[in-house]
Design a protein around this motif. Structure first.
Motif, PDB file in Angstrom:
ATOM      1  N   TRP A 113       2.492  -6.193   4.506  1.00 45.59           N
ATOM      2  CA  TRP A 113       3.056  -5.034   3.798  1.00 45.59           C
ATOM      3  C   TRP A 113       4.511  -4.851   4.176  1.00 45.59           C
ATOM      4  CZ3 TRP A 113       5.309  -0.763   6.056  1.00 45.59           C
ATOM      5  CH2 TRP A 113       5.721   0.235   5.162  1.00 45.59           C
ATOM      6  N   TRP A 114       4.819  -4.985   5.466  1.00 42.83           N
ATOM      7  CA  TRP A 114       6.189  -4.762   5.916  1.00 42.83           C
ATOM      8  C   TRP A 114       7.144  -5.771   5.294  1.00 42.83           C
ATOM      9  CZ3 TRP A 114      10.160  -7.271   8.196  1.00 42.83           C
ATOM     10  CH2 TRP A 114      11.208  -6.470   8.651  1.00 42.83           C
ATOM     11  N   THR A 115       6.800  -7.072   5.345  1.00 43.36           N
ATOM     12  CA  THR A 115       7.707  -8.078   4.790  1.00 43.36           C
ATOM     13  C   THR A 115       7.831  -7.924   3.278  1.00 43.36           C
ATOM     14  OG1 THR A 115       5.854  -9.658   4.699  1.00 43.36           O
ATOM     15  CG2 THR A 115       7.296  -9.758   6.622  1.00 43.36           C
ATOM     16  N   THR A 116       6.741  -7.534   2.612  1.00 45.04           N
ATOM     17  CA  THR A 116       6.788  -7.372   1.158  1.00 45.04           C
ATOM     18  C   THR A 116       7.788  -6.291   0.758  1.00 45.04           C
ATOM     19  OG1 THR A 116       4.485  -8.084   0.930  1.00 45.04           O
ATOM     20  CG2 THR A 116       5.432  -6.833  -0.899  1.00 45.04           C
ATOM     21  N   THR A 117       7.721  -5.141   1.431  1.00 46.90           N
ATOM     22  CA  THR A 117       8.646  -4.061   1.075  1.00 46.90           C
ATOM     23  C   THR A 117      10.049  -4.333   1.604  1.00 46.90           C
ATOM     24  OG1 THR A 117       8.044  -2.818   3.082  1.00 46.90           O
ATOM     25  CG2 THR A 117       6.809  -2.354   1.078  1.00 46.90           C
ATOM     26  N   HIS A 118      10.137  -4.896   2.801  1.00 45.02           N
ATOM     27  CA  HIS A 118      11.447  -5.033   3.434  1.00 45.02           C
ATOM     28  C   HIS A 118      12.291  -6.118   2.782  1.00 45.02           C
ATOM     29  CE1 HIS A 118      13.835  -3.438   6.681  1.00 45.02           C
ATOM     30  NE2 HIS A 118      14.208  -4.650   7.046  1.00 45.02           N
ATOM     31  N   ASN A 119      11.664  -7.182   2.308  1.00 45.61           N
ATOM     32  CA  ASN A 119      12.424  -8.204   1.592  1.00 45.61           C
ATOM     33  C   ASN A 119      13.051  -7.628   0.327  1.00 45.61           C
ATOM     34  OD1 ASN A 119      11.749 -10.134   3.505  1.00 45.61           O
ATOM     35  ND2 ASN A 119      10.059 -10.976   2.315  1.00 45.61           N
ATOM     36  N   TYR A 153      -3.863  -0.503   1.682  1.00 47.06           N
ATOM     37  CA  TYR A 153      -3.899  -0.510   0.215  1.00 47.06           C
ATOM     38  C   TYR A 153      -3.379  -1.834  -0.341  1.00 47.06           C
ATOM     39  CZ  TYR A 153      -3.042   0.921  -4.617  1.00 47.06           C
ATOM     40  OH  TYR A 153      -3.042   0.995  -5.996  1.00 47.06           O
ATOM     41  N   LEU A 154      -2.297  -2.343   0.243  1.00 49.82           N
ATOM     42  CA  LEU A 154      -1.759  -3.617  -0.223  1.00 49.82           C
ATOM     43  C   LEU A 154      -2.760  -4.744   0.007  1.00 49.82           C
ATOM     44  CD1 LEU A 154       0.849  -5.136  -1.282  1.00 49.82           C
ATOM     45  CD2 LEU A 154       1.271  -5.681   1.108  1.00 49.82           C
ATOM     46  N   LEU A 155      -3.380  -4.773   1.172  1.00 46.72           N
ATOM     47  CA  LEU A 155      -4.357  -5.817   1.470  1.00 46.72           C
ATOM     48  C   LEU A 155      -5.549  -5.744   0.521  1.00 46.72           C
ATOM     49  CD1 LEU A 155      -4.353  -5.731   5.381  1.00 46.72           C
ATOM     50  CD2 LEU A 155      -3.380  -7.510   3.920  1.00 46.72           C
ATOM     51  N   ALA A 156      -5.896  -4.551   0.080  1.00 47.08           N
ATOM     52  CA  ALA A 156      -7.058  -4.380  -0.785  1.00 47.08           C
ATOM     53  C   ALA A 156      -6.764  -4.687  -2.250  1.00 47.08           C
ATOM     54  CB  ALA A 156      -7.602  -2.956  -0.660  1.00 47.08           C
ATOM     55  N   THR A 157      -5.514  -4.553  -2.665  1.00 50.91           N
ATOM     56  CA  THR A 157      -5.207  -4.638  -4.094  1.00 50.91           C
ATOM     57  C   THR A 157      -4.330  -5.808  -4.498  1.00 50.91           C
ATOM     58  OG1 THR A 157      -3.297  -3.151  -3.819  1.00 50.91           O
ATOM     59  CG2 THR A 157      -5.429  -2.139  -4.339  1.00 50.91           C
ATOM     60  N   PHE A 213       1.007   7.576   9.560  1.00 51.36           N
ATOM     61  CA  PHE A 213      -0.269   7.665   8.834  1.00 51.36           C
ATOM     62  C   PHE A 213      -0.123   7.082   7.423  1.00 51.36           C
ATOM     63  CE2 PHE A 213      -0.578  11.138  11.962  1.00 51.36           C
ATOM     64  CZ  PHE A 213      -1.756  10.753  12.613  1.00 51.36           C
ATOM     65  N   ASN A 214       1.016   7.313   6.814  1.00 51.80           N
ATOM     66  CA  ASN A 214       1.275   6.742   5.494  1.00 51.80           C
ATOM     67  C   ASN A 214       1.373   5.218   5.571  1.00 51.80           C
ATOM     68  OD1 ASN A 214       2.073   6.775   2.628  1.00 51.80           O
ATOM     69  ND2 ASN A 214       4.093   6.177   3.417  1.00 51.80           N
ATOM     70  N   LEU A 215       1.953   4.708   6.653  1.00 51.35           N
ATOM     71  CA  LEU A 215       2.063   3.253   6.799  1.00 51.35           C
ATOM     72  C   LEU A 215       0.690   2.612   6.962  1.00 51.35           C
ATOM     73  CD1 LEU A 215       5.229   2.692   9.026  1.00 51.35           C
ATOM     74  CD2 LEU A 215       5.029   3.162   6.581  1.00 51.35           C
ATOM     75  N   TYR A 216      -0.211   3.291   7.670  1.00 48.92           N
ATOM     76  CA  TYR A 216      -1.578   2.776   7.768  1.00 48.92           C
ATOM     77  C   TYR A 216      -2.174   2.602   6.373  1.00 48.92           C
ATOM     78  CZ  TYR A 216      -1.378   4.453  12.659  1.00 48.92           C
ATOM     79  OH  TYR A 216      -1.031   4.694  13.956  1.00 48.92           O
ATOM     80  N   PHE A 217      -2.040   3.655   5.573  1.00 50.45           N
ATOM     81  CA  PHE A 217      -2.611   3.637   4.226  1.00 50.45           C
ATOM     82  C   PHE A 217      -1.949   2.564   3.357  1.00 50.45           C
ATOM     83  CE2 PHE A 217      -2.085   4.986  -0.204  1.00 50.45           C
ATOM     84  CZ  PHE A 217      -3.414   4.956  -0.622  1.00 50.45           C
ATOM     85  N   ARG A 275      -5.469 -12.334   4.216  1.00 52.12           N
ATOM     86  CA  ARG A 275      -5.956 -10.974   4.009  1.00 52.12           C
ATOM     87  C   ARG A 275      -6.966 -10.593   5.095  1.00 52.12           C
ATOM     88  NH1 ARG A 275      -5.969  -8.713  -0.970  1.00 52.12           N
ATOM     89  NH2 ARG A 275      -5.998 -10.797  -1.903  1.00 52.12           N
ATOM     90  N   TRP A 276      -7.907 -11.503   5.385  1.00 58.21           N
ATOM     91  CA  TRP A 276      -8.970 -11.187   6.338  1.00 58.21           C
ATOM     92  C   TRP A 276      -8.457 -11.135   7.768  1.00 58.21           C
ATOM     93  CZ3 TRP A 276     -12.815  -8.717   4.682  1.00 58.21           C
ATOM     94  CH2 TRP A 276     -13.340  -8.951   3.408  1.00 58.21           C
ATOM     95  N   ILE A 277      -7.513 -12.007   8.114  1.00 57.48           N
ATOM     96  CA  ILE A 277      -6.990 -11.966   9.485  1.00 57.48           C
ATOM     97  C   ILE A 277      -6.177 -10.701   9.711  1.00 57.48           C
ATOM     98  CG2 ILE A 277      -4.839 -13.259   9.048  1.00 57.48           C
ATOM     99  CD1 ILE A 277      -5.240 -14.609  11.741  1.00 57.48           C
ATOM    100  N   GLU A 278      -5.498 -10.222   8.670  1.00 57.49           N
ATOM    101  CA  GLU A 278      -4.765  -8.960   8.813  1.00 57.49           C
ATOM    102  C   GLU A 278      -5.724  -7.776   8.927  1.00 57.49           C
ATOM    103  OE1 GLU A 278      -1.174  -7.808   7.572  1.00 57.49           O
ATOM    104  OE2 GLU A 278      -0.482  -9.672   6.642  1.00 57.49           O
ATOM    105  N   LEU A 279      -6.752  -7.774   8.106  1.00 55.18           N
ATOM    106  CA  LEU A 279      -7.725  -6.689   8.199  1.00 55.18           C
ATOM    107  C   LEU A 279      -8.421  -6.690   9.554  1.00 55.18           C
ATOM    108  CD1 LEU A 279      -9.341  -6.862   4.631  1.00 55.18           C
ATOM    109  CD2 LEU A 279      -7.928  -5.004   5.543  1.00 55.18           C
ATOM    110  N   PHE A 280      -8.713  -7.874  10.085  1.00 55.51           N
ATOM    111  CA  PHE A 280      -9.377  -7.972  11.375  1.00 55.51           C
ATOM    112  C   PHE A 280      -8.495  -7.430  12.493  1.00 55.51           C
ATOM    113  CE2 PHE A 280     -10.135 -10.517  15.263  1.00 55.51           C
ATOM    114  CZ  PHE A 280     -11.430 -10.092  15.544  1.00 55.51           C
ATOM    115  N   THR A 281      -7.222  -7.829  12.516  1.00 61.71           N
ATOM    116  CA  THR A 281      -6.335  -7.363  13.581  1.00 61.71           C
ATOM    117  C   THR A 281      -6.045  -5.875  13.454  1.00 61.71           C
ATOM    118  OG1 THR A 281      -4.476  -8.176  12.222  1.00 61.71           O
ATOM    119  CG2 THR A 281      -5.229  -9.588  14.025  1.00 61.71           C
ATOM    120  N   MET A 282      -5.951  -5.366  12.235  1.00 61.33           N
ATOM    121  CA  MET A 282      -5.770  -3.923  12.080  1.00 61.33           C
ATOM    122  C   MET A 282      -7.029  -3.169  12.508  1.00 61.33           C
ATOM    123  SD  MET A 282      -3.607  -3.711   8.497  1.00 61.33           S
ATOM    124  CE  MET A 282      -3.355  -1.942   8.568  1.00 61.33           C
TER     125      MET A 282
END
Length: 577
Positions: free
Chosen positions: A323-329, A403-407, A395-399, A416-423
């Motif tokens: 999510w961070w790299t997607t928005t920050h780029n 949300y990005l990983l889900a959609t 809290f907004n960053l969590y969401f 996707r799964w490794i990010e969800l696992f680490t979060m």
């Protein structure tokens, strides 16, 4: 050469290692016998090699059709994408012609004086599709070099999409109707031009930048590109710097845990709250490292830095690195664009400019940022609500990350799964830590206080951009330097306070050259950037931390006051600019 492609033919593979020696190519439509991840249509080509005496002519871009007495090589199937065509008999493309290809289904860009069709690469781009879509039909030399070196994997991938050279037409707009013709003669001309151009700079990008600048490009743009080229050796990291950082943040984390679970103070709320403060600083410092990793400025390998980002972003902060790299780029490539930059799009709670009162469309979020009655009420008090909002922004960053990983359809399943696992591990350890507190009230206070202290980084990010100039629309060609200077500012501080700002005090230098390691930014500003700006009378803003906060507060206050005015009056202000 180790990076040359090997083309499959019946009975084995052959390397195409000497494109200059090709004399004549007979082309016919053939079956798909060559694998490539980028194109689905192919041409069968019988390659005849020319005598060595004619090779020098090809090296200078001279095409010969005679001299067929040379030795004949085995017939090989070579990939030539149908889109790879030249206009006007190898005359190349003008910027106006490139500008016609500016839709998601037809995306051309120019980089270092060459034109590329990135249409099929966009959904596969590791940095996200949006930065490429926003640069469609434009020159993106500076954006490309901000993230990629001239000899890296991205540069090697790029040449698969080469369609021709960029030529300066002196500002003249030409008809592009002939571009739609996809006959075999045009494809053969493209093949010859592409082969000749592959002899430059070991087949990668040119080592100079002068070819990418038209006669109307300001001198400082060309000098900046030459400057960036000269910095390649500086993109190396002193790992002892990060070793010291790791030691410090480890102490922070250990101390925070001890304040909560240590023996002898299980009922001491003050020590528990001290643990919350220490945890907040731990989050702030690790997010600085995540910022470095997201730019690939630690190991200078996006693959390796992704795993560092997983550790410090997902596991330590609960903020998804993707999510961070997607928005920050997108933010870097369209800094402070009203429609394109997600880092200043915070409707309906914040509006850094009255331009948002017109409910513009966000190309990042894919929706209108509606300025309705609720937004008007929230924006009218934004200069008071800004700091409280920053205190709970995590809290907004969590969401947003979840949300990005889900959609998102662009994220690979394994990623996707490794990010969800680490979060998930992050929320597990945080929840376990909070559970050691004796009362529900203390638990809520601990979470809110730690998030408020961690929210310092959100304030620091906003300071660099909220009070700066904004612009409408997509980023323009050759405007990288202007866009970053007008959309960012540094924070003036002593070297001993660098730990607190985490590199964000050098926001202008970082935006100009994101690959520069954090620990080199101070010297880079003083020795390189400031002299460059002084030579060209360009403005460099560097207020103190307090002055920057005051400037942001005034910007939010001014927008809040205008939100209370009549829509017609605000519209007139927007028209006036």
């Amino acid at each position: 050469l180790p990076d040359l492609p090997r083309y499959r033919i019946p009975g084995g593979t052959v390397p195409v290692s000497d494109r200059q020696s090709i004399n004549r190519v007979s082309i016919q439509r053939g079956p798909r016998t060559l694998f490539t991840p980028f194109h689905s249509h192919y041409l069968s080509m019988a390659v005849t090699r020319r005598p060595s005496a004619q090779i020098s002519a090809a090296a200078h871009g001279v095409t010969t059709t005679t001299g067929t007495t040379g030795s004949t090589a085995a017939k090989a199937v070579v990939a030539v994408p149908l889109k790879a065509r030249n206009n006007n008999n190898n005359d190349g493309y003008t910027p106006q012609q490139v500008a016609h290809h500016d839709t998601p289904d037809d995306t051309w860009v120019s980089i270092d004086g060459r034109v590329y069709d990135l249409t099929r690469w966009i959904p596969k781009h590791p940095g996200g599709s949006i930065p490429l879509r926003q640069c469609a039909g434009r020159d993106m030399t500076d954006a490309f070099r901000a993230y990629h070196g001239p000899g890296g994997r991205a540069a090697r991938t790029l040449r698969a999409f080469y369609v021709g050279e960029l030529r300066d037409d002196g500002g003249k707009d030409e008809d592009c109707e002939e571009e739609g013709e996809e006959d075999l003669a045009e494809t053969e001309s493209e093949s010859t031009a592409s082969d000749a151009s592959a002899t430059r700079s070991s087949g990668l990008l040119p080592t100079t930048t002068t070819t990418s600048s038209s006669s109307s490009t300001p001198a400082y743009v060309s000098e900046f590109r030459d400057l960036v080229n000269s910095l390649e050796d500086e993109f190396t990291t002193d790992y002892t710097y990060y070793g010291r950082l790791f030691a410090c943040i480890s102490v922070l984390f250990a101390a925070a845990i001890y304040c909560v679970v240590g023996q002898g103070h299980s009922d001491n709320i003050y020590i528990h709250m001290l643990g919350a403060v220490l945890l907040g600083f731990f989050w702030q410092q690790t997010m600085f490292i995540g910022h470095d990793a997201g730019h690939g400025s630690i190991t200078h390998s996006h693959h390796k830095d992704f795993y560092i980002g997983l550790l410090v972003g997902n596991l330590c902060n609960g903020v998804g690195i993707t999510w961070w790299t997607t928005t920050h780029n997108v933010h870097h490539c369209a800094c402070n664009s009203v429609e394109c930059d997600p880092d200043i799009q915070h409707m309906p709670v914040l509006a850094v400019t009255p331009k948002y009162f017109a409910s513009p469309y966000s190309s990042y979020h894919g929706r209108d940022m509606v300025f309705d009655a609720a937004a008007k009420m929230l924006v009218s008090i934004q200069h008071y609500s800004f700091y409280p909002i920053m205190a709970v922004a995590r809290f907004n960053l969590y969401f947003q990350g979840l949300y990005l990983l889900a959609t998102s359809k662009e994220i690979k399943p394994e990623r996707r799964w490794i990010e969800l696992f680490t979060m998930g591990l992050y929320f597990t350890w945080l929840g376990t830590l909070v559970s050691y507190l004796p009362t529900y009230t203390e638990r809520v206070a601990f979470v809110l206080l730690s998030h408020a202290v961690g929210g310092l980084i959100h304030v620091q990010i906003c300071l660099s951009h909220f009070s700066r100039d904004v612009f409408d629309g997509r980023p323009q060609s050759h405007k990288w330097v202007d866009m970053q200077l007008s959309g960012t500012m540094d924070i003036d501080c002593s070297p001993w306070m660098d730990w607190f700002h985490g590199g964000l005090q050098f926001q202008t230098e970082h935006h100009l050259v994101p690959r520069m390691p954090r620990h080199k930014l101070r010297r880079f500003r003083e020795d390189v950037v400031k002299p460059f700006l002084k030579r060209h009378d360009l403005v460099h803003d560097q207020p103190t931390f307090v002055e920057a906060n005051v400037s942001v507060w005034r910007t939010l206050r001014d927008s809040a006051k205008q939100a209370e005015l009549s829509p017609a009056f605000v519209h007139a202000i927007n028209l006036e600019g």
